[in-house]
Design a protein around this motif. Structure first.
Motif, PDB file in Angstrom:
ATOM      1  N   GLN B   1     -18.287  -8.906  -2.209  1.00 14.94           N
ATOM      2  CA  GLN B   1     -17.739 -10.451  -2.376  1.00 14.94           C
ATOM      3  C   GLN B   1     -15.999 -10.163  -2.738  1.00 14.94           C
ATOM      4  O   GLN B   1     -15.924 -11.350  -2.981  1.00 14.94           O
ATOM      5  CB  GLN B   1     -18.472 -11.397  -2.829  1.00 14.94           C
ATOM      6  N   GLN B   2     -15.708  -8.852  -3.519  1.00 15.56           N
ATOM      7  CA  GLN B   2     -14.268  -8.779  -3.842  1.00 15.56           C
ATOM      8  C   GLN B   2     -13.410  -9.023  -2.243  1.00 15.56           C
ATOM      9  O   GLN B   2     -14.246  -8.186  -1.489  1.00 15.56           O
ATOM     10  CB  GLN B   2     -14.357  -7.803  -4.954  1.00 15.56           C
ATOM     11  N   PRO B   3     -12.537  -9.249  -2.766  1.00 18.19           N
ATOM     12  CA  PRO B   3     -11.758  -9.527  -1.358  1.00 18.19           C
ATOM     13  C   PRO B   3     -11.512  -8.132  -1.152  1.00 18.19           C
ATOM     14  O   PRO B   3     -10.758  -7.626  -2.491  1.00 18.19           O
ATOM     15  CB  PRO B   3     -10.495 -10.095  -1.809  1.00 18.19           C
ATOM     16  N   VAL B   4     -10.487  -7.670  -0.323  1.00 16.07           N
ATOM     17  CA  VAL B   4      -9.578  -6.289  -0.510  1.00 16.07           C
ATOM     18  C   VAL B   4      -8.653  -6.299  -0.016  1.00 16.07           C
ATOM     19  O   VAL B   4      -8.285  -7.126   1.066  1.00 16.07           O
ATOM     20  CB  VAL B   4     -10.488  -5.455   1.434  1.00 16.07           C
ATOM     21  N   GLN B   5      -7.288  -6.421  -0.701  1.00 14.17           N
ATOM     22  CA  GLN B   5      -6.020  -6.465  -0.965  1.00 14.17           C
ATOM     23  C   GLN B   5      -5.343  -5.200  -0.780  1.00 14.17           C
ATOM     24  O   GLN B   5      -5.915  -4.049  -1.214  1.00 14.17           O
ATOM     25  CB  GLN B   5      -5.073  -6.578  -2.427  1.00 14.17           C
ATOM     26  N   SER B   6      -4.310  -5.061   0.424  1.00 13.12           N
ATOM     27  CA  SER B   6      -3.781  -4.180   0.485  1.00 13.12           C
ATOM     28  C   SER B   6      -2.351  -4.693   0.615  1.00 13.12           C
ATOM     29  O   SER B   6      -1.349  -4.912   0.594  1.00 13.12           O
ATOM     30  CB  SER B   6      -3.823  -3.100   1.953  1.00 13.12           C
ATOM     31  N   PRO B   7      -0.948  -3.664   0.134  1.00 13.90           N
ATOM     32  CA  PRO B   7      -1.578  -2.113  -0.301  1.00 13.90           C
ATOM     33  C   PRO B   7      -1.275  -2.472  -1.782  1.00 13.90           C
ATOM     34  O   PRO B   7      -1.752  -4.116  -2.565  1.00 13.90           O
ATOM     35  CB  PRO B   7       0.011  -1.473   0.028  1.00 13.90           C
ATOM     36  N   GLN B   8      -2.102  -1.119  -2.187  1.00 12.07           N
ATOM     37  CA  GLN B   8      -2.171  -1.464  -4.062  1.00 12.07           C
ATOM     38  C   GLN B   8      -1.362  -1.219  -4.892  1.00 12.07           C
ATOM     39  O   GLN B   8      -0.830  -1.884  -5.507  1.00 12.07           O
ATOM     40  CB  GLN B   8      -2.880   0.036  -4.039  1.00 12.07           C
ATOM     41  N   ALA B   9       0.492  -0.472  -4.095  1.00 11.74           N
ATOM     42  CA  ALA B   9       1.255  -0.938  -4.783  1.00 11.74           C
ATOM     43  C   ALA B   9       2.543  -0.697  -3.758  1.00 11.74           C
ATOM     44  O   ALA B   9       2.459  -0.363  -2.397  1.00 11.74           O
ATOM     45  CB  ALA B   9       1.397  -0.214  -6.300  1.00 11.74           C
ATOM     46  N   VAL B  10       3.322  -1.027  -4.398  1.00 14.19           N
ATOM     47  CA  VAL B  10       4.640  -1.605  -2.973  1.00 14.19           C
ATOM     48  C   VAL B  10       6.262  -1.405  -4.428  1.00 14.19           C
ATOM     49  O   VAL B  10       6.251  -2.155  -5.225  1.00 14.19           O
ATOM     50  CB  VAL B  10       4.665  -3.086  -2.621  1.00 14.19           C
ATOM     51  N   ILE B  11       7.226  -0.450  -3.879  1.00 15.63           N
ATOM     52  CA  ILE B  11       8.049  -0.603  -4.381  1.00 15.63           C
ATOM     53  C   ILE B  11       9.417  -0.875  -3.717  1.00 15.63           C
ATOM     54  O   ILE B  11       8.888  -0.362  -2.369  1.00 15.63           O
ATOM     55  CB  ILE B  11       8.123   0.300  -4.954  1.00 15.63           C
ATOM     56  N   LEU B  12      10.132  -2.009  -4.335  1.00 12.43           N
ATOM     57  CA  LEU B  12      11.256  -2.948  -3.363  1.00 12.43           C
ATOM     58  C   LEU B  12      12.322  -2.110  -3.606  1.00 12.43           C
ATOM     59  O   LEU B  12      12.664  -2.344  -4.896  1.00 12.43           O
ATOM     60  CB  LEU B  12      11.179  -3.671  -3.117  1.00 12.43           C
ATOM     61  N   ARG B  13      13.886  -2.460  -3.225  1.00 12.05           N
ATOM     62  CA  ARG B  13      15.032  -2.488  -3.854  1.00 12.05           C
ATOM     63  C   ARG B  13      15.488  -4.825  -3.591  1.00 12.05           C
ATOM     64  O   ARG B  13      14.242  -4.635  -1.995  1.00 12.05           O
ATOM     65  CB  ARG B  13      15.958  -1.965  -2.322  1.00 12.05           C
ATOM     66  N   GLU B  14      16.346  -4.170  -4.768  1.00 10.51           N
ATOM     67  CA  GLU B  14      16.482  -6.127  -4.035  1.00 10.51           C
ATOM     68  C   GLU B  14      16.668  -6.150  -2.994  1.00 10.51           C
ATOM     69  O   GLU B  14      17.249  -5.539  -2.186  1.00 10.51           O
ATOM     70  CB  GLU B  14      17.042  -6.299  -5.170  1.00 10.51           C
ATOM     71  N   GLY B  15      16.243  -7.614  -2.534  1.00  9.94           N
ATOM     72  CA  GLY B  15      17.114  -7.929  -1.277  1.00  9.94           C
ATOM     73  C   GLY B  15      16.246  -7.295  -0.435  1.00  9.94           C
ATOM     74  O   GLY B  15      15.986  -8.005   0.939  1.00  9.94           O
ATOM     75  N   GLU B  16      15.036  -6.966  -0.130  1.00  9.41           N
ATOM     76  CA  GLU B  16      14.092  -6.262   0.613  1.00  9.41           C
ATOM     77  C   GLU B  16      12.795  -7.203   0.423  1.00  9.41           C
ATOM     78  O   GLU B  16      12.736  -8.582  -0.154  1.00  9.41           O
ATOM     79  CB  GLU B  16      13.608  -5.089   0.720  1.00  9.41           C
ATOM     80  N   ASP B  17      12.218  -6.496   2.001  1.00  6.24           N
ATOM     81  CA  ASP B  17      10.640  -7.706   2.097  1.00  6.24           C
ATOM     82  C   ASP B  17       9.226  -7.141   2.025  1.00  6.24           C
ATOM     83  O   ASP B  17       9.489  -5.929   1.932  1.00  6.24           O
ATOM     84  CB  ASP B  17      11.198  -8.518   4.186  1.00  6.24           C
ATOM     85  N   ALA B  18       8.388  -7.926   1.414  1.00  7.21           N
ATOM     86  CA  ALA B  18       7.127  -7.489   1.240  1.00  7.21           C
ATOM     87  C   ALA B  18       6.401  -8.179   1.954  1.00  7.21           C
ATOM     88  O   ALA B  18       6.437  -9.190   1.939  1.00  7.21           O
ATOM     89  CB  ALA B  18       6.559  -7.166  -0.477  1.00  7.21           C
ATOM     90  N   VAL B  19       5.069  -7.847   2.535  1.00  3.98           N
ATOM     91  CA  VAL B  19       3.860  -8.517   2.787  1.00  3.98           C
ATOM     92  C   VAL B  19       2.967  -7.723   1.786  1.00  3.98           C
ATOM     93  O   VAL B  19       2.543  -6.755   2.240  1.00  3.98           O
ATOM     94  CB  VAL B  19       3.693  -8.392   3.839  1.00  3.98           C
ATOM     95  N   ILE B  20       1.712  -8.730   1.342  1.00  2.40           N
ATOM     96  CA  ILE B  20       0.878  -8.301   0.830  1.00  2.40           C
ATOM     97  C   ILE B  20      -0.371  -9.004   1.718  1.00  2.40           C
ATOM     98  O   ILE B  20      -0.714 -10.356   1.697  1.00  2.40           O
ATOM     99  CB  ILE B  20       0.585  -8.898  -1.119  1.00  2.40           C
ATOM    100  N   ASN B  21      -1.319  -8.397   1.197  1.00  2.00           N
ATOM    101  CA  ASN B  21      -2.652  -9.155   3.339  1.00  2.00           C
ATOM    102  C   ASN B  21      -3.729  -9.074   1.596  1.00  2.00           C
ATOM    103  O   ASN B  21      -4.280  -8.201   1.009  1.00  2.00           O
ATOM    104  CB  ASN B  21      -3.064  -7.844   3.930  1.00  2.00           C
ATOM    105  N   CYS B  22      -4.684 -10.023   2.412  1.00  2.00           N
ATOM    106  CA  CYS B  22      -6.142  -9.641   1.665  1.00  2.00           C
ATOM    107  C   CYS B  22      -6.909 -10.161   2.234  1.00  2.00           C
ATOM    108  O   CYS B  22      -7.181 -11.486   3.172  1.00  2.00           O
ATOM    109  CB  CYS B  22      -6.165 -11.431   0.620  1.00  2.00           C
ATOM    110  N   SER B  23      -7.856  -9.714   2.757  1.00  2.21           N
ATOM    111  CA  SER B  23      -9.282  -9.574   3.542  1.00  2.21           C
ATOM    112  C   SER B  23     -10.225 -10.230   2.711  1.00  2.21           C
ATOM    113  O   SER B  23     -10.907  -9.270   2.006  1.00  2.21           O
ATOM    114  CB  SER B  23      -9.330  -8.535   4.614  1.00  2.21           C
ATOM    115  N   SER B  24     -10.967 -10.758   3.677  1.00  2.00           N
ATOM    116  CA  SER B  24     -12.853 -10.874   2.658  1.00  2.00           C
ATOM    117  C   SER B  24     -14.053 -11.090   3.817  1.00  2.00           C
ATOM    118  O   SER B  24     -13.094 -11.333   5.063  1.00  2.00           O
ATOM    119  CB  SER B  24     -12.952 -12.959   2.233  1.00  2.00           C
ATOM    120  N   SER B  25     -14.690 -10.246   4.026  1.00  2.00           N
ATOM    121  CA  SER B  25     -16.315 -10.106   4.312  1.00  2.00           C
ATOM    122  C   SER B  25     -16.704 -11.241   4.905  1.00  2.00           C
ATOM    123  O   SER B  25     -17.703 -11.745   5.333  1.00  2.00           O
ATOM    124  CB  SER B  25     -16.980  -8.843   3.888  1.00  2.00           C
TER     125      SER B  25
END
Lengths: 114, 114
Positions: B1-25
């Motif tokens: 019942q726990q949602p799945v998140q991805s990615p586990q970790a992200v490393i960015l430089r200041e000014g860069e973009d990121a996307v974090i995903n979350c999905s549930s069954s």
């Protein structure tokens, strides 16, 4: 946002004893919850603290181990009973504001069991 | 019942973009996003309700695909202050009147370097 006061902020307890954690919020809220967060892990819902009635526990959590009280709309306690080292964790209370479906978290209680 | 998140970790430089995903069954009523810095309480970012619109403030926005039970958090032009662990909390539709119970993903650790 609601201001949540959680006490104690941390404690070190001996095996076999109990710890009671208090959660006080500065305004009336609809719902209060208790979560556990083991170091570096996610938050796991323990139970819903119901005002004036028995708490609703999630699978894997039982009243004998985690008795909860909520005597009014702004206060709740969580007791962690018969402590073992596996209970070492951060315990957080959360509240849902009356006007919005937003859940706010207290700062947590860091428990270490020796 | 726990949602799945991805990615586990992200490393960015200041000014860069990121996307974090979350999905549930499971069918979801809402998705809540939080950021937690080390030793602190989770801080509410935004909530997406079933049937609601994409939300956002400043350079952080999120979307919720009800058909796929998926949510994404978008961080644009990242700042040093964005560093922390991001959690999605899902509120399941099948729990009826006991709304407010959140089930959290394992978290995504975001690190922003200058």
């Amino acid at each position: 946002s609601a201001v949540i006061s959680q006490k104690p902020s941390r404690d070190i307890c001996q095996r076999g004893t109990s710890l009671t954690i208090q959660c006080q919020v500065d305004s009336q809220v609809t719902m209060m919850f208790w979560y556990r967060q083991q170091p570096g892990q996610s938050l796991t819902l323990i139970a819903t603290a119901n005002q004036g009635s028995e708490a609703t526990y999630e699978s894997g959590f039982v009243i004998d181990k985690f008795p909860i009280s909520r005597p009014n709309l702004t206060f709740s306690t969580l007791t962690v009973s018969n402590l073992s080292p596996e209970d070492s964790s951060i315990y957080l209370c959360s509240v849902v504001a009356l006007t919005k479906n937003i859940q706010y978290f207290g700062a947590g209680t860091r428990l270490s069991v020796l | 019942q726990q949602p799945v998140q991805s990615p586990q970790a992200v490393i960015l430089r200041e000014g860069e973009d990121a996307v974090i995903n979350c999905s549930s069954s499971k069918a979801l009523y809402s998705v809540h996003w939080y950021r937690q810095k080390h030793g602190e309480a989770p801080v509410f970012l935004m909530i997406l309700l079933k049937g609601g619109e994409q939300k956002g403030h400043d350079k952080i926005s999120a979307s919720f695909n009800e058909k796929k039970q998926q949510s994404s958090l978008y961080l644009t032009a990242s700042q040093l202050s964005y560093s922390g662990t991001y959690f999605c909390g899902t509120e399941r539709e099948d729990r009826g009147s006991t709304l407010g119970r959140l089930y959290f993903g394992r978290g995504t650790q975001l690190t922003v370097w200058p």
